[in-house]
Design a protein around this motif. Structure first.
Motif, PDB file in Angstrom:
ATOM      1  N   GLY A  96       0.731  -1.194  -0.042  1.00 12.68           N
ATOM      2  CA  GLY A  96      -0.236   0.147   0.059  1.00 12.68           C
ATOM      3  C   GLY A  96       0.818   1.245   0.183  1.00 12.68           C
ATOM      4  O   GLY A  96       0.258   2.231   0.576  1.00 12.68           O
ATOM      5  N   HIS A  97       1.839   1.327  -0.618  1.00 12.80           N
ATOM      6  CA  HIS A  97       2.850   2.364  -0.638  1.00 12.80           C
ATOM      7  C   HIS A  97       2.100   3.488  -1.357  1.00 12.80           C
ATOM      8  O   HIS A  97       1.435   3.186  -2.534  1.00 12.80           O
ATOM      9  CB  HIS A  97       4.288   2.206  -1.003  1.00 12.80           C
ATOM     10  CG  HIS A  97       5.196   1.425  -0.229  1.00 12.80           C
ATOM     11  ND1 HIS A  97       5.681   0.269  -0.551  1.00 12.80           N
ATOM     12  CD2 HIS A  97       5.243   1.329   1.168  1.00 12.80           C
ATOM     13  CE1 HIS A  97       6.509  -0.303   0.543  1.00 12.80           C
ATOM     14  NE2 HIS A  97       6.028   0.331   1.467  1.00 12.80           N
ATOM     15  N   SER A  98       2.235   5.018  -0.832  1.00  8.87           N
ATOM     16  CA  SER A  98       1.528   5.906  -1.532  1.00  8.87           C
ATOM     17  C   SER A  98       2.571   6.813  -2.168  1.00  8.87           C
ATOM     18  O   SER A  98       4.068   6.528  -1.915  1.00  8.87           O
ATOM     19  CB  SER A  98       0.882   6.671  -0.563  1.00  8.87           C
ATOM     20  OG  SER A  98       1.814   7.446   0.459  1.00  8.87           O
ATOM     21  N   ALA A  99       2.094   7.761  -2.738  1.00  8.43           N
ATOM     22  CA  ALA A  99       3.006   8.821  -3.371  1.00  8.43           C
ATOM     23  C   ALA A  99       4.014   9.669  -2.474  1.00  8.43           C
ATOM     24  O   ALA A  99       5.156   9.838  -2.337  1.00  8.43           O
ATOM     25  CB  ALA A  99       2.516   9.895  -4.231  1.00  8.43           C
ATOM     26  N   SER A 100       3.389   9.706  -1.136  1.00 10.81           N
ATOM     27  CA  SER A 100       4.028  10.221   0.001  1.00 10.81           C
ATOM     28  C   SER A 100       5.075   9.312   0.504  1.00 10.81           C
ATOM     29  O   SER A 100       6.143  10.019   0.979  1.00 10.81           O
ATOM     30  CB  SER A 100       2.877  10.665   1.171  1.00 10.81           C
ATOM     31  OG  SER A 100       1.970  11.483   0.417  1.00 10.81           O
ATOM     32  N   ASP A 101       4.910   8.167   0.612  1.00  9.15           N
ATOM     33  CA  ASP A 101       5.931   7.305   0.967  1.00  9.15           C
ATOM     34  C   ASP A 101       7.057   7.296   0.197  1.00  9.15           C
ATOM     35  O   ASP A 101       8.386   7.255   0.381  1.00  9.15           O
ATOM     36  CB  ASP A 101       5.304   5.865   0.951  1.00  9.15           C
ATOM     37  CG  ASP A 101       4.453   5.366   2.093  1.00  9.15           C
ATOM     38  OD1 ASP A 101       4.419   5.875   3.401  1.00  9.15           O
ATOM     39  OD2 ASP A 101       3.201   4.942   1.731  1.00  9.15           O
ATOM     40  N   PRO A 142      -0.249  -0.602  -6.260  1.00  7.06           N
ATOM     41  CA  PRO A 142      -1.276   0.097  -6.996  1.00  7.06           C
ATOM     42  C   PRO A 142      -1.616   1.458  -6.532  1.00  7.06           C
ATOM     43  O   PRO A 142      -2.410   2.235  -7.400  1.00  7.06           O
ATOM     44  CB  PRO A 142      -2.497  -0.782  -6.713  1.00  7.06           C
ATOM     45  CG  PRO A 142      -1.745  -2.203  -6.345  1.00  7.06           C
ATOM     46  CD  PRO A 142      -0.677  -1.883  -5.695  1.00  7.06           C
ATOM     47  N   LEU A 143      -1.196   1.945  -5.538  1.00  6.55           N
ATOM     48  CA  LEU A 143      -1.625   3.276  -4.841  1.00  6.55           C
ATOM     49  C   LEU A 143      -0.296   4.167  -4.935  1.00  6.55           C
ATOM     50  O   LEU A 143      -0.226   5.326  -4.532  1.00  6.55           O
ATOM     51  CB  LEU A 143      -2.065   3.252  -3.431  1.00  6.55           C
ATOM     52  CG  LEU A 143      -2.901   2.016  -3.046  1.00  6.55           C
ATOM     53  CD1 LEU A 143      -3.543   2.222  -1.656  1.00  6.55           C
ATOM     54  CD2 LEU A 143      -4.201   2.298  -3.906  1.00  6.55           C
ATOM     55  N   ALA A 144       0.779   3.864  -5.790  1.00  2.70           N
ATOM     56  CA  ALA A 144       2.050   4.410  -5.772  1.00  2.70           C
ATOM     57  C   ALA A 144       1.780   5.911  -6.310  1.00  2.70           C
ATOM     58  O   ALA A 144       2.650   6.899  -5.948  1.00  2.70           O
ATOM     59  CB  ALA A 144       2.920   3.979  -6.487  1.00  2.70           C
ATOM     60  N   SER A 145       0.607   6.206  -6.966  1.00  5.60           N
ATOM     61  CA  SER A 145       0.537   7.604  -7.552  1.00  5.60           C
ATOM     62  C   SER A 145      -0.533   8.566  -6.775  1.00  5.60           C
ATOM     63  O   SER A 145      -0.606   9.680  -7.113  1.00  5.60           O
ATOM     64  CB  SER A 145      -0.112   7.504  -8.969  1.00  5.60           C
ATOM     65  OG  SER A 145      -1.400   6.865  -9.045  1.00  5.60           O
ATOM     66  N   LEU A 146      -0.734   7.876  -5.581  1.00  2.33           N
ATOM     67  CA  LEU A 146      -1.872   8.713  -4.599  1.00  2.33           C
ATOM     68  C   LEU A 146      -0.889   9.243  -3.674  1.00  2.33           C
ATOM     69  O   LEU A 146      -0.434   8.371  -2.965  1.00  2.33           O
ATOM     70  CB  LEU A 146      -3.158   7.910  -4.275  1.00  2.33           C
ATOM     71  CG  LEU A 146      -3.991   7.399  -5.557  1.00  2.33           C
ATOM     72  CD1 LEU A 146      -5.012   6.328  -4.652  1.00  2.33           C
ATOM     73  CD2 LEU A 146      -4.479   8.515  -6.022  1.00  2.33           C
TER      74      LEU A 146
END
Length: 222
Positions: A96-101, A142-146
């Motif tokens: 669940g890594h995000s753009a912020s991560d 899947p959440l890498a751009s959010l």
């Protein structure tokens, strides 16, 4: 946390809409003091989404530093993914890594003097970093751009899903948390990460071409 919760929701919806096998939720218990509070929350999420859940507990309490804990998680997730995929199956772990991560990781590596290979952080897909457990396992994000804020906002549309935040995520003793508090917009840093990834792919291609061109005939078989 919210990122893993949204990931579970999206993965479940994606699988059901396409008639695929349901994803398995996996929680890694580091056996730290107080970490047992997360298990009931994860169990409730699995029940709400009607997804199978496995809790993997470390044989011994893990070093509380980020790197050893991360290594444990990747190894445990890789082994479990292989056990589920079976012989010849495709072992995939969704994180669940995000753009912020990604921006936080990039900032930390910049401060350590990392070059282009080290700055291509947390790609949308790639091989597991665990060795040898991760051989043949693919990691997807899947959440890498959010951004983290966008993830929390999307979860607002699903009040039936309850998540909890790890207190360590707001503890300024951790370097990542200090960067998290300092960074407001991840966009510029992520552009740098994208350029570093393209550079890494280019260099890997050139290296492969050099090996093929320079190896004596019969030494390298493709």
């Amino acid at each position: 946390g919210p990122d893993s919760t949204l990931l579970a929701l999206c993965a479940a919806q994606w699988a059901r809409q396409r008639g695929h096998a349901l994803p398995h939720l996996v929680h890694v218990d580091h056996r730290w003091s107080g970490e047992g509070m997360f298990v009931p929350v994860v169990a409730r999420l699995a029940e709400t989404l009607a997804l199978p859940l496995t809790v993997l507990a470390a044989p011994d309490p893990v070093d509380a530093r980020e790197a050893p804990a991360r290594q444990l998680r990747h190894a445990a997730l890789a082994r479990h993914a292989k056990s589920l995929s079976g012989t010849g199956g495709v072992a995939t772990v969704a994180l669940g890594h995000s753009a912020s991560d990604r921006a936080e990781t990039l900032a930390m590596r910049l401060m350590r003097g990392s070059g282009p290979f080290g700055l291509a952080v947390m790609p949308a897909s790639g091989p597991s970093p665990s060795w040898p457990e991760g051989m043949g396992v693919t990691i997807i994000r899947p959440l890498a751009s959010l951004s983290r804020a966008a993830i929390v906002a999307r979860l607002g549309d699903h009040p039936e899903l309850v998540s909890c935040n790890d207190p360590a995520n707001t503890d300024p003793r951790h370097e990542r948390v200090r960067w998290r508090q300092a960074l407001s917009a991840p966009g510029p840093l992520l552009e740098l990460a994208s350029r570093a990834a393209r550079y890494r792919e280019l260099m890997a291609g050139l290296a492969a071409r050099l090996v093929i061109d320079e190896c004596p005939a019969g030494v390298l078989s493709l």
